[in-house]
Scaffold this active site. Structure first.
Site, mmCIF file in Angstrom:
data_model
loop_
_atom_site.group_PDB
_atom_site.id
_atom_site.type_symbol
_atom_site.label_atom_id
_atom_site.label_comp_id
_atom_site.label_asym_id
_atom_site.label_seq_id
_atom_site.Cartn_x
_atom_site.Cartn_y
_atom_site.Cartn_z
ATOM 1 N N GLU A 1 0.785 -1.235 0.000
ATOM 2 C CA GLU A 1 0.000 0.000 0.000
ATOM 3 C C GLU A 1 0.821 1.292 0.000
ATOM 4 O O GLU A 1 0.805 2.060 0.980
ATOM 5 C CB GLU A 1 -0.965 -0.004 1.193
ATOM 6 C CG GLU A 1 -1.870 -1.215 1.232
ATOM 7 C CD GLU A 1 -2.989 -1.102 2.269
ATOM 8 O OE1 GLU A 1 -2.948 -0.174 3.094
ATOM 9 O OE2 GLU A 1 -3.905 -1.925 2.238
ATOM 10 N N GLU B 1 -5.415 -8.806 0.705
ATOM 11 C CA GLU B 1 -6.074 -8.555 1.988
ATOM 12 C C GLU B 1 -7.552 -8.328 1.729
ATOM 13 O O GLU B 1 -7.922 -7.612 0.790
ATOM 14 C CB GLU B 1 -5.540 -7.285 2.687
ATOM 15 C CG GLU B 1 -4.159 -7.417 3.230
ATOM 16 C CD GLU B 1 -3.664 -6.133 3.911
ATOM 17 O OE1 GLU B 1 -4.497 -5.312 4.358
ATOM 18 O OE2 GLU B 1 -2.434 -5.969 3.981
HETATM 19 C C1 FCB Z 1 -4.651 -2.345 5.451
HETATM 20 C C2 FCB Z 1 -3.278 -2.704 5.998
HETATM 21 C C3 FCB Z 1 -3.299 -3.780 7.037
HETATM 22 C C4 FCB Z 1 -4.481 -3.647 7.966
HETATM 23 C C5 FCB Z 1 -5.764 -3.464 7.203
HETATM 24 C C6 FCB Z 1 -6.996 -3.371 8.065
HETATM 25 O O1 FCB Z 1 -4.623 -1.049 4.927
HETATM 26 O O2 FCB Z 1 -2.444 -3.109 4.953
HETATM 27 O O3 FCB Z 1 -2.074 -3.773 7.698
HETATM 28 O O4 FCB Z 1 -4.263 -2.627 8.862
HETATM 29 O O5 FCB Z 1 -5.678 -2.329 6.394
#
Ligand code: FCB
Length: 440
Positions: free
Chosen positions: A166, A345
């Site tokens: 990110e 994620e």
């Molecule tokens: C993302 C992050 C991860 C976690 C999630 C909820 O932005 O990469 O580390 O905090 O959000």
């Protein structure tokens, strides 16, 4: 009932990040990271929480791998703490730190879990921050050396390497909004950081490939679609303008080799360290990429963020809207020439309670995961090349500025005792993996 079957080689996983789970913040020669410094400074994190102990994964990784096996995971995405292996960011290597990741990877392989490694999930060595951090272009060269070191040590067993997690959050949440380490609120710094992180990504990919040409290299981006409040052309135009201004800041350079005019117009005056050749360096061909998806933003015709009446919102106050994931992926694969994708994620924070029976009944998280998996599958049927899915997160953990107040885990962690309990959603996910299908 509808059954959504997944391809037989679909990679089912869960994700974590070093600072959020490891603890052992100053053990065995580890250097200080910007997150150690940030969380140790009062006022930055809810309740004064820190990652000093977190889930104590540094000491409990064997148990955590046993948990992964119980869930039947095929892959595990984790990140390396740069200051654990190179305490000052460049120069002297901390062999104890390298040994930790070596043992971790060995144990993952022994358990038949494919390691997916992220080199940078936000814990920059403080010593580099003291020299300007990502605002200083030299950090990008230090990153490439660190990448090469890790590949030399783990490249025989770890095949998939992501450079950054990110970049947008690194640049803007850490340097413009000040909510993450290092905590600056400065537009110029944020744009320079964004650029230098992309340069570091390019150098990192080259370093990975030079050290071992058989590896797969990629990057993980967070993408929040901007969708119009109504189907009026005005709303659509407003949402599209914000998408272009924000989300393309990294997509265009990384996949097309240039800044979009909208992003460049804002960034140009700040890019004092821009060099000829940067855009080609940034746009390395990638073997895969990752999307972190949580929610969408809904935009009114006036360009305002609006809440949707009747929609469900999570503990983070993020709307639950799985169809947006499908729309996002389909759009991305129409707009860009992209390599294979992993959802790196996806997950949700809800307030979990341990019931009298000792179990954690978390139907809302279970449903969140179910809907997002269904829409991932639908995007695949639309032609998007999704190779795997990593739930965020394996464990409840340190949720950055929110400390321990937000729980995203498939597995509940009692921070007093470090006891792990698989939640209902974790048991359900295990069943999905085992059957390779989602039923609705
Ligand atoms: C993302 C992050 C991860 C976690 C999630 C909820 O932005 O990469 O580390 O905090 O959000």
């Amino acid at each position: 009932m509808t059954t959504y079957k997944f391809p037989h080689n679909f990679l089912w996983g869960a994700a974590t990040a070093s600072y959020q789970i490891e603890g052992a913040w100053n053990e065995d020669g580890k250097g200080e990271s910007i997150w150690d410094r940030f969380s140790h400074t009062s006022g930055n994190v809810a309740n004064g929480d820190t990652g000093d102990v977190a889930c104590d994964h540094y000491h409990r990784y064997e148990d955590d791998i046993a948990l992964m096996r119980r869930l039947g995971l095929k892959a595990y995405r984790f990140s390396v703490s740069w200051p654990r292996v190179i305490p000052n960011g460049r120069g002297k290597v901390n062999l104890n730190g390298l040994d930790f990741y070596d043992r971790l990877v060995d144990s993952l392989c022994a358990a038949n879990l494919e390691p997916f490694l992220t080199l940078y999930h936000w814990d920059l060595p403080q010593a580099l921050q003291d020299q300007g951090g990502w605002e200083n272009r030299d950090t990008a060269y230090a990153f490439a050396d660190y990448a090469a070191l890790m590949v030399k040590r783990l490249g025989d067993r770890v095949k998939s390497w992501a450079t950054f997690n990110e970049p947008a959050v690194i640049a803007f949440v850490g340097n413009l909004y000040g909510a993450h380490a290092p905590g600056f609120k400065d537009q110029g710094i944020a744009y320079r950081v964004a650029h230098n992180v992309m340069v570091a990504h390019g150098l990192g990919v080259q370093a990975i490939r030079n050290a071992n040409s058989s590896l797969k290299a990629g990057i993980v981006l967070n993408l929040w679609p901007f969708e119009p409040e109504t189907d009026s052309p005005k709303d659509a135009a407003a949402a599209e303008a914000i998408w272009k201004e924000s989300e393309t800041h990294f997509l265009e350079p990384i996949f097309n080799g240039y800044y979009s005019p909208e992003a460049y117009e804002k960034a140009e005056q700040h890019l004092t360290t821009f060099k000829d050749g940067d855009m080609a360096l940034i746009a390395q061909e990638l073997d895969f990429w990752g999307v972190n998806f949580y929610s969408r933003h809904v935009i009114s015709g006036e360009g305002k963020f609006v809440k949707v009446p009747g929609s469900e919102y999570s503990e983070m106050d993020w709307e639950v809207c799985a169809p947006s994931l499908r729309r996002l992926l389909v759009r991305l694969y129409q707009d860009y020439k992209l390599p294979p994708l992993y959802i790196t994620e996806n997950g949700s924070a809800f307030q979990d309670e341990v019931s009298a029976d000792g179990k954690i009944h978390d139907p809302r998280r279970l449903d969140y995961l179910k809907q997002h998996l269904i829409h991932t599958r639908l995007a695949m049927l639309d032609g998007v090349d999704v190779r795997g899915y990593f739930a965020w997160s394996l464990l409840d953990n340190f949720e950055w500025a929110y400390g321990y107040t937000k729980r995203f885990g498939l597995v509940h962690v009692d921070y007093e005792t470090q006891k792990r309990t698989v939640k209902d959603s974790g048991k359900w996910y295990a069943q999905v993996i085992w059957s390779n299908e989602v039923k609705e």
